[in-house]
Design an enzyme around this catalytic site. Sequence first.
Site, PDB file in Angstrom:
ATOM      1  N   GLY B  85      46.170   6.762  42.180  1.00 30.43           N
ATOM      2  CA  GLY B  85      46.975   7.380  41.127  1.00 30.43           C
ATOM      3  C   GLY B  85      46.060   7.981  40.068  1.00 30.43           C
ATOM      4  O   GLY B  85      45.682   9.109  40.169  1.00 30.43           O
ATOM      5  N   SER B 179      42.392   7.332  47.623  1.00 28.82           N
ATOM      6  CA  SER B 179      42.458   8.157  46.426  1.00 28.82           C
ATOM      7  C   SER B 179      41.743   7.493  45.240  1.00 28.82           C
ATOM      8  O   SER B 179      40.564   7.170  45.346  1.00 28.82           O
ATOM      9  CB  SER B 179      43.919   8.463  46.122  1.00 28.82           C
ATOM     10  N   ASP B 347      43.797  17.383  53.462  1.00 26.24           N
ATOM     11  CA  ASP B 347      43.978  17.092  52.039  1.00 26.24           C
ATOM     12  C   ASP B 347      43.066  17.960  51.178  1.00 26.24           C
ATOM     13  O   ASP B 347      41.856  17.945  51.362  1.00 26.24           O
ATOM     14  CB  ASP B 347      43.655  15.610  51.812  1.00 26.24           C
TER      15      ASP B 347
END
Lengths: 431, 431
Positions: B85, B179, B347
Amino acid sequence: MGCLGWRSVALGLILLEVLFSVKVECFPGLFDRISRLPGQPEVGFQQYSGYVTVVGKKQRALFYYFAEAEVDSASKPLVLWLNGGPGCSSLGVGAFSENGPFRPSREVLVKNEYSWNEEANMLYLEAPIGVGFSYSVDDSSYEAVNDKITARDNLVFLQNWFLKFPHYRNRSLFITGESYAGHYIPQLAELMTQFNKKEKQFNLKGIALGNPVLEFATDFNSRAEFFWSRGLISDSTYKLFTTSCNYSRYVGEYYRGNVSPNCSRVMSQVSSETSRFVDKYDVTLDVCISSVLSQSNILTPQVIRKWAVCSNVLDYELLDIEIPTITIVGRLVKAGIPVMVYSGDQDSVVPLTGSRTLVNQLAKELGLKTTVPYRVWFEGQQVGGWTQVYGNILSFATIRGASHEAPFSQPKRSLVLFKAFLDGRPLPEAF
Amino acid sequence: MGCLGWRSVALGLILLEVLFSVKVECFPGLFDRISRLPGQPEVGFQQYSGYVTVVGKKQRALFYYFAEAEVDSASKPLVLWLNGGPGCSSLGVGAFSENGPFRPSREVLVKNEYSWNEEANMLYLEAPIGVGFSYSVDDSSYEAVNDKITARDNLVFLQNWFLKFPHYRNRSLFITGESYAGHYIPQLAELMTQFNKKEKQFNLKGIALGNPVLEFATDFNSRAEFFWSRGLISDSTYKLFTTSCNYSRYVGEYYRGNVSPNCSRVMSQVSSETSRFVDKYDVTLDVCISSVLSQSNILTPQVIRKWAVCSNVLDYELLDIEIPTITIVGRLVKAGIPVMVYSGDQDSVVPLTGSRTLVNQLAKELGLKTTVPYRVWFEGQQVGGWTQVYGNILSFATIRGASHEAPFSQPKRSLVLFKAFLDGRPLPEAF
């Protein structure tokens, strides 16, 4: 996703039927009418196939397959489709795997709901001589074939085809195709414009080139970055492949039968990393491990030869690949012929980046301003790709998720692009 | 292919059930046992969920979901999974959209046949505080959360979780996630190794980082080339985006609330060309036009808050993104902890090219020799991606056709990669 290989089994039988189809009659071409292909679903349009002879020093017979538009064919343009190679079949690849009305499915044919004959009368030509069903009585015709011979034969083919189909003579004519047709099409179109100066024979309204070879070095060397940016080669191999030996140098050496130890080393490293289990024409596609290109025996009046997706008798002057055709494209644009260059964006063989650069450079050289800025275009509610238009006459477009054979892997998006091209309009801006 | 959006509808209801599950008893964790999730198919493994409190200046309750291995869980390692996030839910994204045992399908749950609990006991943690169901009695806990606080809380969580599940204390432990977990995981692992020096508390056997942020500038600036090479931006915009203002500079300015006119202009151009109709986490994926992240109301003992895929209460110190964690990865490798960095190759947010460069550079700095050269790896008869291993301890791998959330878009290939990581073996070389 699928793969081209499995379709070949049914293809042989169907192509035989295309060759020996039942004929009926009024204009000469009627003798070439196909009553029905085996396993074909009911359709409302006419199909034709047959030979057009090109008489010269060596008599040659070029084979075509013609599918009229599904609805209201008289109001729709005529489109000539050419596959590349050099040496690959417009019938086996273009018509029956990409944008023709049918696709083989096991023993039968199924309707391709995104067939380009929804928008046009589609003429598929097996060229040059030695490709598909096109043949010569004299075997020496297959030797030393080059771009000049091909362009001239294709021109004569069209002149003679119009004798069979005279009611198409004044119809709007477009030429499209892919790959090495980036050589065939501009060269043929230029011959047409030259002929038209003496006597208007061809109502040429535009050309569209899919993943085309236009300027060998730019097109082929963009492969290194394509491989690297998608993870097919490592950082160190990328460096070697852009400094020590690039792809255009390797191919040049290879075609001249003189590969340097340096290039040999680099290419061996590249081949090892990219691996033979990745389809270079669509790097996201799964491959058919046991893909064997099928061949079916056919009988022509004079010769017995195996039909093959890509010719096994043609001896093409491969060094012609080094002739830049982007300059011809420039002359066509100057002469007022609209040109679209499009790229299936998953293709590493003629990558989008090289084509985009070439079109952009050409626009600059011609002094064409950007009339549609680089932006996405839509097929339905999804992004079909990106496009840019210069001077309302020269355009570039990608087809998202498409392979070297864009209408094979992205038939719906390809049809939207084809329609925009025929209409002379920019690709859909919104949905 | 599908998209994450539609799954959210069913997710709310299921997550409520995870929270208020029926409990049974013997080791403390047994009180957290889930008898059955709504609409769940019959399975042979145990599931648990509940809170682990982290007592400190501000009391915090971290929520976990634990799915034991499908077969013979006692012989299988424990794997902690963390989403990034910062602020996204390991339950909503990791467990129920990526690699957990179930995926929502309309009103019910269906078995994910490529669940990572085939190979391990999977522990999903909602972290840091303010994410998913994790909460604090004191709202100020959501403010000024940073990497240090997160790592410390995650460590304490694990210590306390072992009090609930003491039989897992000596089990082989792996940490993985994606991430921004490229920050969480190395920082947590380093704390563990520091703790282990005093007293061996954690049997840490390796970490795997998917599309991770490891060194902000290298990771984010590789986005320009990613966009350009796939046709999402034009040649001229690419030039601007690499010279006039790059992405790391823009993000730095943005987080400091001080975007320069120059960067603003460049980013506006980039955004316009790439378009909001393209999923930046998977550029080949079709998007859900009406994708609305679902939210379901939940009642926690002290607060009423909406559950969200990514937290809407967490105020994270975003500038922590500029802390390079690749250096921590280096220290872990030196300390003998195996590390795998993997990249879903579709990605654009944390592109494979940046990660590959970082791992390669790190290997050089550590003086690790290549033990598996850059090559393809296989899942079944297809290429699953590419890999390279350094010194048998540090490895890089791509997952072909995978998004930022690799196990979501390529579950089968991701499971093969996960198994190789747990086994400490290179990815399959042949089929």
